[in-house]
Design an enzyme around this catalytic site. Structure first.
Site, PDB file in Angstrom:
ATOM      1  N   PHE A   8       8.092  14.785 -21.465  1.00 58.68           N
ATOM      2  CA  PHE A   8       7.855  13.483 -22.086  1.00 58.68           C
ATOM      3  C   PHE A   8       6.461  13.475 -22.738  1.00 58.68           C
ATOM      4  O   PHE A   8       5.510  14.016 -22.177  1.00 58.68           O
ATOM      5  CB  PHE A   8       7.964  12.399 -21.010  1.00 58.68           C
ATOM      6  CG  PHE A   8       7.975  11.002 -21.544  1.00 58.68           C
ATOM      7  CD1 PHE A   8       9.123  10.482 -22.119  1.00 58.68           C
ATOM      8  CD2 PHE A   8       6.844  10.210 -21.473  1.00 58.68           C
ATOM      9  CE1 PHE A   8       9.136   9.191 -22.621  1.00 58.68           C
ATOM     10  CE2 PHE A   8       6.850   8.915 -21.973  1.00 58.68           C
ATOM     11  CZ  PHE A   8       8.000   8.408 -22.550  1.00 58.68           C
TER      12      PHE A   8
ATOM     13  N   ASP B  34       7.218  14.651 -12.204  1.00 57.55           N
ATOM     14  CA  ASP B  34       7.387  13.329 -12.797  1.00 57.55           C
ATOM     15  C   ASP B  34       8.820  12.886 -12.487  1.00 57.55           C
ATOM     16  O   ASP B  34       9.779  13.550 -12.884  1.00 57.55           O
ATOM     17  CB  ASP B  34       7.141  13.420 -14.307  1.00 57.55           C
ATOM     18  CG  ASP B  34       7.213  12.060 -14.988  1.00 57.55           C
ATOM     19  OD1 ASP B  34       8.025  11.221 -14.547  1.00 57.55           O
ATOM     20  OD2 ASP B  34       6.487  11.850 -15.972  1.00 57.55           O
TER      21      ASP B  34
ATOM     22  N   TYR C   6      10.075   0.648 -13.658  1.00 54.57           N
ATOM     23  CA  TYR C   6      10.796  -0.284 -14.538  1.00 54.57           C
ATOM     24  C   TYR C   6      12.097   0.305 -15.075  1.00 54.57           C
ATOM     25  O   TYR C   6      12.805  -0.358 -15.813  1.00 54.57           O
ATOM     26  CB  TYR C   6       9.905  -0.760 -15.696  1.00 54.57           C
ATOM     27  CG  TYR C   6       9.228   0.327 -16.502  1.00 54.57           C
ATOM     28  CD1 TYR C   6       9.930   1.061 -17.448  1.00 54.57           C
ATOM     29  CD2 TYR C   6       7.888   0.619 -16.312  1.00 54.57           C
ATOM     30  CE1 TYR C   6       9.307   2.056 -18.178  1.00 54.57           C
ATOM     31  CE2 TYR C   6       7.259   1.612 -17.030  1.00 54.57           C
ATOM     32  CZ  TYR C   6       7.975   2.334 -17.968  1.00 54.57           C
ATOM     33  OH  TYR C   6       7.355   3.320 -18.674  1.00 54.57           O
ATOM     34  N   LYS C   7      12.406   1.552 -14.694  1.00 56.47           N
ATOM     35  CA  LYS C   7      13.650   2.182 -15.148  1.00 56.47           C
ATOM     36  C   LYS C   7      14.746   1.904 -14.114  1.00 56.47           C
ATOM     37  O   LYS C   7      15.189   0.762 -14.005  1.00 56.47           O
ATOM     38  CB  LYS C   7      13.379   3.665 -15.403  1.00 56.47           C
ATOM     39  CG  LYS C   7      12.421   3.830 -16.601  1.00 56.47           C
ATOM     40  CD  LYS C   7      11.974   5.239 -16.874  1.00 56.47           C
ATOM     41  CE  LYS C   7      11.117   5.272 -18.142  1.00 56.47           C
ATOM     42  NZ  LYS C   7      10.404   6.532 -18.337  1.00 56.47           N
TER      43      LYS C   7
ATOM     44  N   ARG D  53      20.963   8.235 -26.561  1.00 54.20           N
ATOM     45  CA  ARG D  53      20.900   8.489 -25.122  1.00 54.20           C
ATOM     46  C   ARG D  53      21.624   7.373 -24.389  1.00 54.20           C
ATOM     47  O   ARG D  53      21.342   6.197 -24.618  1.00 54.20           O
ATOM     48  CB  ARG D  53      19.434   8.568 -24.690  1.00 54.20           C
ATOM     49  CG  ARG D  53      19.243   9.171 -23.320  1.00 54.20           C
ATOM     50  CD  ARG D  53      17.786   9.259 -22.955  1.00 54.20           C
ATOM     51  NE  ARG D  53      17.195   7.934 -22.848  1.00 54.20           N
ATOM     52  CZ  ARG D  53      15.931   7.696 -22.515  1.00 54.20           C
ATOM     53  NH1 ARG D  53      15.127   8.706 -22.284  1.00 54.20           N
ATOM     54  NH2 ARG D  53      15.467   6.468 -22.443  1.00 54.20           N
TER      55      ARG D  53
HETATM   56  C1  LIG Z   1       9.242   6.559 -19.126  1.00 59.76           C
HETATM   57  C2  LIG Z   1       8.427   7.780 -18.831  1.00 59.76           C
HETATM   58  C3  LIG Z   1       7.035   7.704 -18.734  1.00 59.76           C
HETATM   59  C4  LIG Z   1       6.334   6.398 -19.065  1.00 59.76           C
HETATM   60  O1  LIG Z   1       5.011   6.356 -18.705  1.00 59.76           O
HETATM   61  P1  LIG Z   1       4.251   4.946 -18.825  1.00 59.76           P
HETATM   62  O2  LIG Z   1       2.878   5.248 -18.424  1.00 59.76           O
HETATM   63  O3  LIG Z   1       4.968   3.978 -17.938  1.00 59.76           O
HETATM   64  O4  LIG Z   1       4.368   4.489 -20.238  1.00 59.76           O
HETATM   65  C5  LIG Z   1       6.340   8.843 -18.357  1.00 59.76           C
HETATM   66  N1  LIG Z   1       6.983  10.022 -18.123  1.00 59.76           N
HETATM   67  C6  LIG Z   1       8.333  10.122 -18.229  1.00 59.76           C
HETATM   68  C7  LIG Z   1       9.011  11.410 -17.940  1.00 59.76           C
HETATM   69  C8  LIG Z   1       9.080   9.011 -18.605  1.00 59.76           C
HETATM   70  O5  LIG Z   1      10.398   9.107 -18.745  1.00 59.76           O
END
Ligand SMILES: *Cc1c(COP(=O)(O)O)cnc(C)c1O
Length: 411
Positions: A134, A211, A236-237, A385
Protein backbone atom coordinates in the site's frame (compact mmCIF):
# COMPACT_ATOMS: atom_id res chain seq x y z
CA UNK A 1 -21.40 -16.92 -23.73
CA UNK A 2 -24.05 -16.33 -21.10
CA UNK A 3 -25.51 -19.58 -19.95
CA UNK A 4 -27.61 -18.60 -16.97
CA UNK A 5 -30.55 -16.21 -16.80
CA UNK A 6 -30.69 -13.26 -14.40
CA UNK A 7 -33.72 -14.81 -12.66
CA UNK A 8 -31.94 -18.11 -12.04
CA UNK A 9 -28.85 -16.31 -10.74
CA UNK A 10 -30.92 -14.23 -8.34
CA UNK A 11 -32.75 -17.29 -7.05
CA UNK A 12 -29.44 -19.04 -6.43
CA UNK A 13 -28.17 -16.00 -4.45
CA UNK A 14 -31.33 -15.99 -2.35
CA UNK A 15 -30.86 -19.68 -1.59
CA UNK A 16 -27.30 -19.02 -0.44
CA UNK A 17 -28.54 -16.22 1.84
CA UNK A 18 -31.22 -18.48 3.29
CA UNK A 19 -28.58 -21.12 4.09
CA UNK A 20 -26.08 -18.61 5.54
CA UNK A 21 -25.71 -19.16 9.31
CA UNK A 22 -24.59 -15.52 9.75
CA UNK A 23 -27.35 -13.92 7.66
CA UNK A 24 -29.08 -12.31 10.67
CA UNK A 25 -26.02 -10.21 11.50
CA UNK A 26 -26.53 -8.07 8.41
CA UNK A 27 -29.67 -6.58 9.98
CA UNK A 28 -27.59 -5.18 12.85
CA UNK A 29 -26.00 -2.62 10.51
CA UNK A 30 -27.32 0.86 9.76
CA UNK A 31 -28.58 1.17 6.21
CA UNK A 32 -28.80 -2.57 5.52
CA UNK A 33 -32.34 -2.04 4.20
CA UNK A 34 -31.65 1.25 2.36
CA UNK A 35 -33.18 0.78 -1.12
CA UNK A 36 -30.75 3.38 -2.49
CA UNK A 37 -27.82 1.04 -1.87
CA UNK A 38 -28.21 -1.96 -4.15
CA UNK A 39 -24.85 -3.53 -3.33
CA UNK A 40 -22.26 -2.24 -0.87
CA UNK A 41 -19.05 -3.89 -2.01
CA UNK A 42 -16.60 -1.62 -0.24
CA UNK A 43 -16.87 -2.65 3.40
CA UNK A 44 -13.10 -3.21 3.29
CA UNK A 45 -12.50 0.52 2.65
CA UNK A 46 -15.14 1.87 5.01
CA UNK A 47 -17.25 -0.57 6.99
CA UNK A 48 -20.92 0.14 7.63
CA UNK A 49 -21.86 1.40 11.09
CA UNK A 50 -23.69 -0.92 13.47
CA UNK A 51 -26.92 0.25 15.05
CA UNK A 52 -25.30 -0.40 18.42
CA UNK A 53 -22.64 2.19 17.55
CA UNK A 54 -25.26 4.83 16.81
CA UNK A 55 -26.60 4.32 20.33
CA UNK A 56 -23.16 4.08 21.91
CA UNK A 57 -21.97 7.36 20.36
CA UNK A 58 -25.12 9.20 21.33
CA UNK A 59 -24.96 7.91 24.88
CA UNK A 60 -21.26 8.77 25.11
CA UNK A 61 -21.93 12.40 24.23
CA UNK A 62 -24.84 12.84 26.60
CA UNK A 63 -23.76 10.67 29.55
CA UNK A 64 -19.99 10.15 29.54
CA UNK A 65 -18.62 13.32 27.96
CA UNK A 66 -21.52 15.58 28.94
CA UNK A 67 -22.02 13.99 32.38
CA UNK A 68 -18.61 12.94 33.63
CA UNK A 69 -16.70 15.81 31.95
CA UNK A 70 -13.00 15.80 32.84
CA UNK A 71 -13.62 13.10 35.47
CA UNK A 72 -14.12 10.68 32.56
CA UNK A 73 -10.36 10.49 32.04
CA UNK A 74 -9.73 9.13 35.53
CA UNK A 75 -12.77 6.90 35.56
CA UNK A 76 -12.43 5.21 32.19
CA UNK A 77 -10.86 6.97 29.23
CA UNK A 78 -7.21 6.85 30.25
CA UNK A 79 -7.17 3.03 30.11
CA UNK A 80 -9.50 2.68 27.13
CA UNK A 81 -6.82 2.39 24.39
CA UNK A 82 -5.33 -0.59 26.26
CA UNK A 83 -8.59 -2.25 27.32
CA UNK A 84 -10.04 -2.03 23.80
CA UNK A 85 -6.63 -3.16 22.51
CA UNK A 86 -6.87 -6.27 24.68
CA UNK A 87 -10.38 -7.04 23.42
CA UNK A 88 -9.25 -6.55 19.83
CA UNK A 89 -6.26 -8.82 20.47
CA UNK A 90 -8.41 -11.58 21.94
CA UNK A 91 -11.27 -11.37 19.43
CA UNK A 92 -9.24 -10.92 16.25
CA UNK A 93 -5.44 -11.03 16.56
CA UNK A 94 -4.73 -14.29 18.37
CA UNK A 95 -2.72 -12.27 20.85
CA UNK A 96 -2.53 -12.29 24.66
CA UNK A 97 -3.35 -9.15 26.63
CA UNK A 98 -0.90 -6.31 27.14
CA UNK A 99 0.48 -6.16 23.60
CA UNK A 100 -2.05 -4.01 21.74
CA UNK A 101 -3.12 -0.38 21.94
CA UNK A 102 -5.42 1.87 19.92
CA UNK A 103 -4.40 5.31 18.67
CA UNK A 104 -3.03 7.46 15.83
CA UNK A 105 -3.53 6.46 12.19
CA UNK A 106 -2.06 3.35 10.61
CA UNK A 107 0.43 5.60 8.83
CA UNK A 108 1.68 7.18 12.05
CA UNK A 109 1.78 3.88 13.95
CA UNK A 110 3.68 2.29 11.09
CA UNK A 111 6.27 5.05 11.41
CA UNK A 112 6.50 4.67 15.18
CA UNK A 113 6.73 0.87 15.13
CA UNK A 114 9.17 0.70 12.23
CA UNK A 115 11.47 3.23 13.91
CA UNK A 116 11.21 1.39 17.23
CA UNK A 117 11.97 -1.93 15.51
CA UNK A 118 14.99 -0.53 13.66
CA UNK A 119 16.42 0.72 16.94
CA UNK A 120 16.30 -2.91 18.14
CA UNK A 121 18.52 -3.98 15.22
CA UNK A 122 21.39 -1.50 15.23
CA UNK A 123 24.15 -1.99 12.67
CA UNK A 124 21.85 -3.55 10.06
CA UNK A 125 21.34 -1.51 6.92
CA UNK A 126 18.27 -2.79 5.03
CA UNK A 127 14.48 -2.70 5.22
CA UNK A 128 12.63 -5.23 3.04
CA UNK A 129 9.29 -4.21 1.50
CA UNK A 130 7.40 -5.05 -1.68
CA UNK A 131 6.64 -2.78 -4.65
CA UNK A 132 2.93 -3.51 -4.52
CA UNK A 133 2.54 -2.70 -0.84
CA UNK A 134 0.00 0.00 0.00
CA UNK A 135 1.36 3.47 -0.87
CA UNK A 136 1.43 4.78 2.70
CA UNK A 137 3.57 1.82 3.78
CA UNK A 138 6.05 2.46 0.96
CA UNK A 139 6.18 6.21 1.59
CA UNK A 140 6.68 5.88 5.35
CA UNK A 141 9.56 3.46 4.78
CA UNK A 142 11.08 5.72 2.11
CA UNK A 143 11.00 8.54 4.63
CA UNK A 144 12.61 6.41 7.36
CA UNK A 145 15.28 5.10 4.99
CA UNK A 146 16.15 8.70 4.08
CA UNK A 147 16.16 9.80 7.68
CA UNK A 148 18.40 6.96 8.93
CA UNK A 149 20.49 6.38 5.80
CA UNK A 150 19.15 2.84 5.28
CA UNK A 151 18.53 0.94 2.06
CA UNK A 152 15.10 -0.25 0.95
CA UNK A 153 15.38 -3.74 -0.50
CA UNK A 154 12.36 -4.03 -2.78
CA UNK A 155 10.56 -7.26 -3.59
CA UNK A 156 9.14 -7.06 -7.12
CA UNK A 157 5.88 -8.81 -6.30
CA UNK A 158 3.32 -10.03 -8.81
CA UNK A 159 0.42 -7.56 -8.99
CA UNK A 160 -2.10 -10.39 -9.20
CA UNK A 161 -0.43 -12.41 -6.49
CA UNK A 162 1.73 -11.24 -3.63
CA UNK A 163 4.85 -11.89 -1.61
CA UNK A 164 5.53 -15.62 -1.42
CA UNK A 165 7.97 -17.23 0.99
CA UNK A 166 10.44 -17.75 -1.88
CA UNK A 167 10.34 -14.04 -2.76
CA UNK A 168 11.18 -13.19 0.82
CA UNK A 169 13.93 -15.81 1.09
CA UNK A 170 15.62 -14.31 -1.97
CA UNK A 171 16.06 -10.86 -0.40
CA UNK A 172 16.56 -11.22 3.36
CA UNK A 173 20.12 -11.45 4.63
CA UNK A 174 22.26 -10.57 7.63
CA UNK A 175 21.93 -6.95 6.47
CA UNK A 176 18.14 -7.00 6.97
CA UNK A 177 16.87 -5.18 10.04
CA UNK A 178 13.14 -5.19 9.31
CA UNK A 179 10.65 -6.82 6.93
CA UNK A 180 7.35 -4.98 6.34
CA UNK A 181 4.52 -6.87 4.61
CA UNK A 182 0.79 -6.41 4.20
CA UNK A 183 -0.79 -9.62 5.43
CA UNK A 184 -3.56 -9.30 2.84
CA UNK A 185 -2.50 -7.31 -0.25
CA UNK A 186 -4.75 -4.27 -0.68
CA UNK A 187 -5.13 -4.82 -4.41
CA UNK A 188 -4.98 -8.54 -5.24
CA UNK A 189 -6.17 -9.79 -1.85
CA UNK A 190 -3.19 -12.19 -1.71
CA UNK A 191 -2.84 -13.70 1.77
CA UNK A 192 0.73 -13.97 2.99
CA UNK A 193 1.77 -17.08 4.94
CA UNK A 194 2.67 -15.07 8.03
CA UNK A 195 4.15 -17.95 10.05
CA UNK A 196 6.50 -18.79 7.17
CA UNK A 197 7.36 -15.10 6.70
CA UNK A 198 8.21 -14.83 10.41
CA UNK A 199 10.47 -17.91 10.18
CA UNK A 200 12.36 -16.60 7.16
CA UNK A 201 12.70 -13.16 8.79
CA UNK A 202 13.90 -14.57 12.11
CA UNK A 203 16.37 -16.96 10.44
CA UNK A 204 18.05 -13.83 9.08
CA UNK A 205 17.98 -12.24 12.56
CA UNK A 206 15.51 -9.54 11.47
CA UNK A 207 12.09 -8.43 12.75
CA UNK A 208 8.71 -8.76 11.00
CA UNK A 209 6.15 -5.94 10.98
CA UNK A 210 2.78 -6.90 9.48
CA UNK A 211 0.20 -4.44 8.17
CA UNK A 212 -3.17 -6.01 9.02
CA UNK A 213 -5.46 -3.37 7.48
CA UNK A 214 -7.13 -5.84 5.12
CA UNK A 215 -7.02 -8.88 7.41
CA UNK A 216 -8.23 -7.80 10.83
CA UNK A 217 -11.89 -8.79 11.24
CA UNK A 218 -11.83 -10.83 8.03
CA UNK A 219 -9.06 -13.43 8.32
CA UNK A 220 -8.26 -15.33 11.54
CA UNK A 221 -4.92 -14.18 12.96
CA UNK A 222 -2.50 -15.91 15.33
CA UNK A 223 0.11 -13.22 15.94
CA UNK A 224 1.49 -14.79 19.12
CA UNK A 225 1.73 -18.30 17.67
CA UNK A 226 3.14 -17.16 14.33
CA UNK A 227 5.93 -15.23 16.00
CA UNK A 228 5.03 -11.86 14.46
CA UNK A 229 7.10 -9.12 16.12
CA UNK A 230 4.99 -6.03 15.41
CA UNK A 231 1.75 -5.21 13.65
CA UNK A 232 -0.47 -2.28 12.76
CA UNK A 233 -3.93 -2.09 11.24
CA UNK A 234 -6.94 0.08 10.52
CA UNK A 235 -10.20 -0.06 12.44
CA UNK A 236 -12.42 1.71 9.90
CA UNK A 237 -12.37 -1.20 7.41
CA UNK A 238 -13.64 -4.60 8.58
CA UNK A 239 -13.98 -3.33 12.18
CA UNK A 240 -16.51 -0.62 11.25
CA UNK A 241 -14.91 2.02 13.49
CA UNK A 242 -16.07 4.90 11.25
CA UNK A 243 -14.20 7.29 8.94
CA UNK A 244 -10.78 8.06 10.41
CA UNK A 245 -11.21 5.88 13.49
CA UNK A 246 -7.83 5.29 15.14
CA UNK A 247 -5.59 2.37 14.21
CA UNK A 248 -4.09 -0.30 16.48
CA UNK A 249 -0.52 -1.34 17.19
CA UNK A 250 0.77 -4.70 18.44
CA UNK A 251 4.23 -5.04 19.97
CA UNK A 252 5.16 -8.57 21.01
CA UNK A 253 5.69 -8.79 24.79
CA UNK A 254 9.31 -9.95 24.54
CA UNK A 255 10.31 -6.75 22.68
CA UNK A 256 8.49 -4.25 24.84
CA UNK A 257 11.08 -3.61 27.51
CA UNK A 258 13.65 -2.38 25.00
CA UNK A 259 11.18 -0.85 22.57
CA UNK A 260 11.40 2.94 22.21
CA UNK A 261 9.33 4.72 19.58
CA UNK A 262 10.42 8.12 18.28
CA UNK A 263 7.47 10.39 19.17
CA UNK A 264 7.98 11.01 22.84
CA UNK A 265 4.80 12.44 24.30
CA UNK A 266 3.48 12.83 27.79
CA UNK A 267 0.72 10.21 27.40
CA UNK A 268 3.26 7.47 26.72
CA UNK A 269 5.45 8.48 29.61
CA UNK A 270 5.69 6.60 32.84
CA UNK A 271 3.35 8.36 35.29
CA UNK A 272 2.33 11.20 32.94
CA UNK A 273 0.51 13.29 35.52
CA UNK A 274 3.72 13.80 37.50
CA UNK A 275 4.58 16.25 34.67
CA UNK A 276 8.21 15.39 35.43
CA UNK A 277 11.43 16.41 33.66
CA UNK A 278 12.75 14.03 31.04
CA UNK A 279 11.02 11.24 29.13
CA UNK A 280 10.83 7.77 30.65
CA UNK A 281 8.73 5.37 28.57
CA UNK A 282 5.74 3.87 30.36
CA UNK A 283 6.02 0.16 31.09
CA UNK A 284 4.39 -2.19 28.59
CA UNK A 285 2.43 -1.36 25.45
CA UNK A 286 1.42 2.10 26.75
CA UNK A 287 4.81 3.40 25.59
CA UNK A 288 3.50 3.27 22.02
CA UNK A 289 1.10 6.13 22.86
CA UNK A 290 2.32 9.70 22.21
CA UNK A 291 -0.37 12.33 22.84
CA UNK A 292 -3.99 12.24 23.99
CA UNK A 293 -5.75 9.39 22.17
CA UNK A 294 -9.07 9.90 20.35
CA UNK A 295 -11.59 8.36 22.74
CA UNK A 296 -14.51 9.48 20.58
CA UNK A 297 -12.88 7.74 17.61
CA UNK A 298 -12.56 4.38 19.33
CA UNK A 299 -16.20 4.01 20.38
CA UNK A 300 -17.78 2.34 17.36
CA UNK A 301 -15.22 -0.37 16.75
CA UNK A 302 -16.12 -1.88 20.13
CA UNK A 303 -19.50 -2.92 18.77
CA UNK A 304 -17.97 -4.87 15.91
CA UNK A 305 -15.46 -6.47 18.27
CA UNK A 306 -18.40 -7.67 20.38
CA UNK A 307 -19.99 -9.24 17.28
CA UNK A 308 -16.73 -10.87 16.19
CA UNK A 309 -16.21 -12.21 19.70
CA UNK A 310 -19.68 -13.73 19.59
CA UNK A 311 -19.42 -15.19 16.08
CA UNK A 312 -15.76 -16.26 16.22
CA UNK A 313 -13.22 -15.61 13.48
CA UNK A 314 -13.46 -19.15 12.07
CA UNK A 315 -17.13 -18.64 11.22
CA UNK A 316 -16.36 -15.17 9.84
CA UNK A 317 -13.66 -16.64 7.61
CA UNK A 318 -16.00 -19.43 6.43
CA UNK A 319 -18.55 -16.80 5.32
CA UNK A 320 -15.80 -14.69 3.79
CA UNK A 321 -14.52 -17.60 1.71
CA UNK A 322 -18.07 -18.50 0.66
CA UNK A 323 -18.61 -14.88 -0.49
CA UNK A 324 -15.36 -14.61 -2.48
CA UNK A 325 -15.79 -18.09 -4.03
CA UNK A 326 -19.31 -17.17 -5.05
CA UNK A 327 -18.20 -13.81 -6.46
CA UNK A 328 -15.43 -15.43 -8.52
CA UNK A 329 -17.79 -18.14 -9.85
CA UNK A 330 -20.21 -15.46 -10.95
CA UNK A 331 -17.43 -13.38 -12.50
CA UNK A 332 -16.30 -16.44 -14.50
CA UNK A 333 -19.87 -17.07 -15.58
CA UNK A 334 -21.00 -13.57 -16.62
CA UNK A 335 -18.00 -11.19 -16.78
CA UNK A 336 -15.06 -13.20 -18.11
CA UNK A 337 -16.93 -13.75 -21.42
CA UNK A 338 -17.03 -9.91 -21.69
CA UNK A 339 -13.26 -9.56 -21.43
CA UNK A 340 -12.96 -9.15 -17.64
CA UNK A 341 -9.91 -10.73 -16.00
CA UNK A 342 -9.55 -11.96 -12.43
CA UNK A 343 -6.72 -10.22 -10.57
CA UNK A 344 -6.87 -12.20 -7.31
CA UNK A 345 -5.61 -15.65 -6.31
CA UNK A 346 -8.14 -18.30 -7.39
CA UNK A 347 -7.19 -20.57 -4.49
CA UNK A 348 -9.20 -19.50 -1.42
CA UNK A 349 -6.38 -20.43 0.95
CA UNK A 350 -4.21 -17.73 -0.68
CA UNK A 351 -6.89 -15.03 -0.61
CA UNK A 352 -8.27 -12.62 1.99
CA UNK A 353 -11.77 -11.10 2.04
CA UNK A 354 -11.82 -9.19 -1.25
CA UNK A 355 -11.32 -9.86 -4.95
CA UNK A 356 -10.28 -7.61 -7.77
CA UNK A 357 -11.30 -7.83 -11.42
CA UNK A 358 -9.74 -5.96 -14.33
CA UNK A 359 -11.17 -4.38 -17.47
CA UNK A 360 -10.02 -1.31 -19.46
CA UNK A 361 -13.44 0.36 -19.06
CA UNK A 362 -13.69 0.03 -15.28
CA UNK A 363 -12.48 3.56 -14.50
CA UNK A 364 -15.58 5.03 -16.19
CA UNK A 365 -17.87 2.13 -15.24
CA UNK A 366 -17.32 2.73 -11.53
CA UNK A 367 -18.81 6.23 -11.66
CA UNK A 368 -22.00 4.96 -13.25
CA UNK A 369 -22.21 2.09 -10.76
CA UNK A 370 -21.94 4.46 -7.77
CA UNK A 371 -24.80 6.54 -9.19
CA UNK A 372 -26.92 3.38 -9.27
CA UNK A 373 -26.11 2.43 -5.68
CA UNK A 374 -23.68 -0.34 -6.62
CA UNK A 375 -20.53 0.54 -4.68
CA UNK A 376 -17.27 -1.26 -5.34
CA UNK A 377 -13.89 0.52 -5.31
CA UNK A 378 -11.72 1.43 -8.29
CA UNK A 379 -8.04 0.61 -7.98
CA UNK A 380 -5.65 1.77 -10.69
CA UNK A 381 -4.80 0.87 -13.33
CA UNK A 382 -8.08 -0.86 -14.28
CA UNK A 383 -9.39 -2.80 -11.31
CA UNK A 384 -12.76 -2.98 -9.63
CA UNK A 385 -12.22 -4.22 -6.10
CA UNK A 386 -15.10 -6.10 -4.53
CA UNK A 387 -14.79 -5.99 -0.75
CA UNK A 388 -17.12 -8.51 0.85
CA UNK A 389 -17.33 -7.69 4.54
CA UNK A 390 -18.53 -11.00 6.01
CA UNK A 391 -21.05 -9.82 8.61
CA UNK A 392 -22.67 -7.08 6.52
CA UNK A 393 -22.69 -8.45 2.95
CA UNK A 394 -25.34 -10.76 1.49
CA UNK A 395 -24.99 -13.10 -1.48
CA UNK A 396 -27.91 -11.26 -3.06
CA UNK A 397 -25.85 -8.06 -2.91
CA UNK A 398 -22.87 -9.71 -4.57
CA UNK A 399 -25.15 -11.04 -7.31
CA UNK A 400 -26.82 -7.67 -7.88
CA UNK A 401 -23.45 -5.95 -8.02
CA UNK A 402 -21.90 -8.32 -10.54
CA UNK A 403 -25.01 -8.25 -12.73
CA UNK A 404 -24.89 -4.43 -12.68
CA UNK A 405 -21.26 -4.58 -13.84
CA UNK A 406 -22.35 -6.93 -16.64
CA UNK A 407 -25.05 -4.47 -17.67
CA UNK A 408 -22.52 -1.61 -17.81
CA UNK A 409 -20.24 -3.62 -20.08
CA UNK A 410 -23.03 -4.75 -22.42
CA UNK A 411 -25.26 -1.62 -22.65
C1 LIG B 1 -6.19 1.35 4.30
C2 LIG B 1 -4.73 1.06 4.47
C3 LIG B 1 -3.89 1.97 5.13
C4 LIG B 1 -4.44 3.31 5.56
O1 LIG B 1 -3.62 4.02 6.41
P1 LIG B 1 -4.21 5.35 7.08
O2 LIG B 1 -3.10 5.87 7.87
O3 LIG B 1 -5.41 4.95 7.88
O4 LIG B 1 -4.64 6.26 5.98
C5 LIG B 1 -2.57 1.60 5.34
N1 LIG B 1 -2.08 0.41 4.89
C6 LIG B 1 -2.88 -0.47 4.23
C7 LIG B 1 -2.32 -1.77 3.78
C8 LIG B 1 -4.21 -0.16 3.99
O5 LIG B 1 -4.98 -1.00 3.31
Amino acid sequence: MMTTSTGALTTRAEQLDAADPLRAYRDLFVGADDPGVVAYLDGNSLGRPTQASAERINSFVTRSWGGRLIRGWDEEWYDLPITIGDTLARATLGAAAGQTTIGDSTTVLLYKLARGALALRPGRSEIVVDRDNFPTDRYVLESIAGELGLILRWIESDRRGGVGTGDLNAVVSDRTALVVLSHVAYRSGYLVDAAAAARVTHNAGALLLLDLCHSVGSVPLELDAWGVDLAVGCTYKYLNGGPGSPAFAYVRAEHQQDFVQPIWGWMGRDNPFAMAQGYEPAPGIRRVISGTPSILGMLALQDTLALLDEVGMEAVRAKSIALTEYALDLVRDVLVPLGVEIGSPENAAERGGHVIIDHPQFETVVERLWQKGVIPDFRAPQGLRLGLSPLSTSFREVCAGILAIRDELTD
